[in-house]
Design a protein around this motif. Structure first.
Motif, PDB file in Angstrom:
ATOM      1  N   ARG A   1     -70.125 -20.231  32.058  1.00 20.68           N
ATOM      2  CA  ARG A   1     -70.099 -19.061  31.771  1.00 20.68           C
ATOM      3  C   ARG A   1     -68.571 -18.187  32.169  1.00 20.68           C
ATOM      4  O   ARG A   1     -67.970 -18.809  33.022  1.00 20.68           O
ATOM      5  N   LEU A   2     -68.210 -17.459  31.209  1.00 26.38           N
ATOM      6  CA  LEU A   2     -67.053 -16.750  31.773  1.00 26.38           C
ATOM      7  C   LEU A   2     -67.435 -15.483  32.430  1.00 26.38           C
ATOM      8  O   LEU A   2     -68.036 -14.684  32.177  1.00 26.38           O
ATOM      9  N   TRP A   3     -66.471 -15.327  33.698  1.00 25.25           N
ATOM     10  CA  TRP A   3     -66.782 -14.138  34.299  1.00 25.25           C
ATOM     11  C   TRP A   3     -65.547 -13.350  34.619  1.00 25.25           C
ATOM     12  O   TRP A   3     -64.479 -13.754  34.831  1.00 25.25           O
ATOM     13  N   VAL A   4     -65.503 -12.084  33.940  1.00 24.33           N
ATOM     14  CA  VAL A   4     -64.496 -11.141  33.978  1.00 24.33           C
ATOM     15  C   VAL A   4     -64.506 -10.220  35.143  1.00 24.33           C
ATOM     16  O   VAL A   4     -65.638  -9.490  34.959  1.00 24.33           O
ATOM     17  N   ARG A   5     -63.633  -9.962  35.949  1.00 26.73           N
ATOM     18  CA  ARG A   5     -63.623  -9.054  36.926  1.00 26.73           C
ATOM     19  C   ARG A   5     -62.451  -7.924  36.734  1.00 26.73           C
ATOM     20  O   ARG A   5     -61.337  -8.408  36.569  1.00 26.73           O
ATOM     21  N   LEU A   6     -62.696  -6.569  36.775  1.00 27.67           N
ATOM     22  CA  LEU A   6     -61.767  -5.718  36.839  1.00 27.67           C
ATOM     23  C   LEU A   6     -61.353  -5.290  38.365  1.00 27.67           C
ATOM     24  O   LEU A   6     -62.127  -4.475  38.774  1.00 27.67           O
ATOM     25  N   ILE A   7     -60.163  -5.551  38.935  1.00 26.83           N
ATOM     26  CA  ILE A   7     -59.781  -5.295  40.186  1.00 26.83           C
ATOM     27  C   ILE A   7     -59.099  -3.975  40.271  1.00 26.83           C
ATOM     28  O   ILE A   7     -57.773  -3.986  39.683  1.00 26.83           O
ATOM     29  N   LYS A   8     -59.129  -3.008  41.067  1.00 24.72           N
ATOM     30  CA  LYS A   8     -58.537  -1.940  41.495  1.00 24.72           C
ATOM     31  C   LYS A   8     -58.458  -1.854  42.948  1.00 24.72           C
ATOM     32  O   LYS A   8     -59.560  -1.707  43.671  1.00 24.72           O
ATOM     33  N   HIS A   9     -57.499  -1.566  43.294  1.00 22.05           N
ATOM     34  CA  HIS A   9     -57.324  -1.465  45.008  1.00 22.05           C
ATOM     35  C   HIS A   9     -58.015  -2.371  45.591  1.00 22.05           C
ATOM     36  O   HIS A   9     -58.723  -2.042  46.776  1.00 22.05           O
ATOM     37  N   HIS A  10     -57.893  -3.750  45.471  1.00 21.06           N
ATOM     38  CA  HIS A  10     -58.613  -4.849  45.943  1.00 21.06           C
ATOM     39  C   HIS A  10     -60.018  -4.905  45.875  1.00 21.06           C
ATOM     40  O   HIS A  10     -60.906  -5.422  46.625  1.00 21.06           O
ATOM     41  N   ARG A  11     -60.612  -4.339  45.122  1.00 19.17           N
ATOM     42  CA  ARG A  11     -62.170  -3.983  44.872  1.00 19.17           C
ATOM     43  C   ARG A  11     -62.521  -4.275  43.501  1.00 19.17           C
ATOM     44  O   ARG A  11     -61.784  -3.968  42.308  1.00 19.17           O
ATOM     45  N   VAL A  12     -63.568  -5.026  43.161  1.00 17.45           N
ATOM     46  CA  VAL A  12     -64.163  -5.211  41.797  1.00 17.45           C
ATOM     47  C   VAL A  12     -64.768  -3.936  41.284  1.00 17.45           C
ATOM     48  O   VAL A  12     -65.452  -3.366  41.931  1.00 17.45           O
ATOM     49  N   GLU A  13     -64.121  -3.273  40.416  1.00 14.76           N
ATOM     50  CA  GLU A  13     -64.506  -2.069  39.957  1.00 14.76           C
ATOM     51  C   GLU A  13     -65.681  -2.223  38.781  1.00 14.76           C
ATOM     52  O   GLU A  13     -66.667  -1.718  38.869  1.00 14.76           O
TER      53      GLU A  13
END
Length: 103
Positions: A8-20
């Motif tokens: 599986r492909l896992w995409v994470r959007l990170i903002k200020h060191h947190r997963v948004e």
């Protein structure tokens, strides 16, 4: 990786060191770019530019990061991390350790 490795492909959007936000999609290791093209419209994000550095990171670590400058449109996160989750029966083989690494 020449054989078709499923996972599986896992995409994470990170903002200020947190997963948004994050998302998963089934794919093969060599089909990451196609899976990303299918997944990102669901997250309302434009496609990033795959540079040679991204391809090298993907081939070596099964993980790469896209910064805002890799997108044509502006984005509201610090970076997008894309990683491959191997199926339990097809774990990536680790490289042999050298005895000097343990010293």
């Amino acid at each position: 990786m020449s054989e078709a490795v499923k996972g599986r492909l896992w995409v994470r959007l990170i903002k200020h060191h947190r997963v948004e936000r994050d998302a998963l999609i089934a794919c093969e290791h060599d089909g990451a770019e196609e899976a990303l093209r299918e997944l990102l419209p669901r997250l309302d994000i434009s496609q990033p530019m795959w540079l040679p550095r991204h391809r090298q990171d993907w081939d070596e670590y099964s993980l790469t990061r896209f910064r805002p400058e890799h997108f044509v449109e502006s984005v509201d996160f610090d970076y997008m991390e894309v990683s491959f989750l191997f199926a339990e029966d097809e774990k990536k083989k680790s490289r042999p350790r050298h005895f000097l690494e343990d010293v």
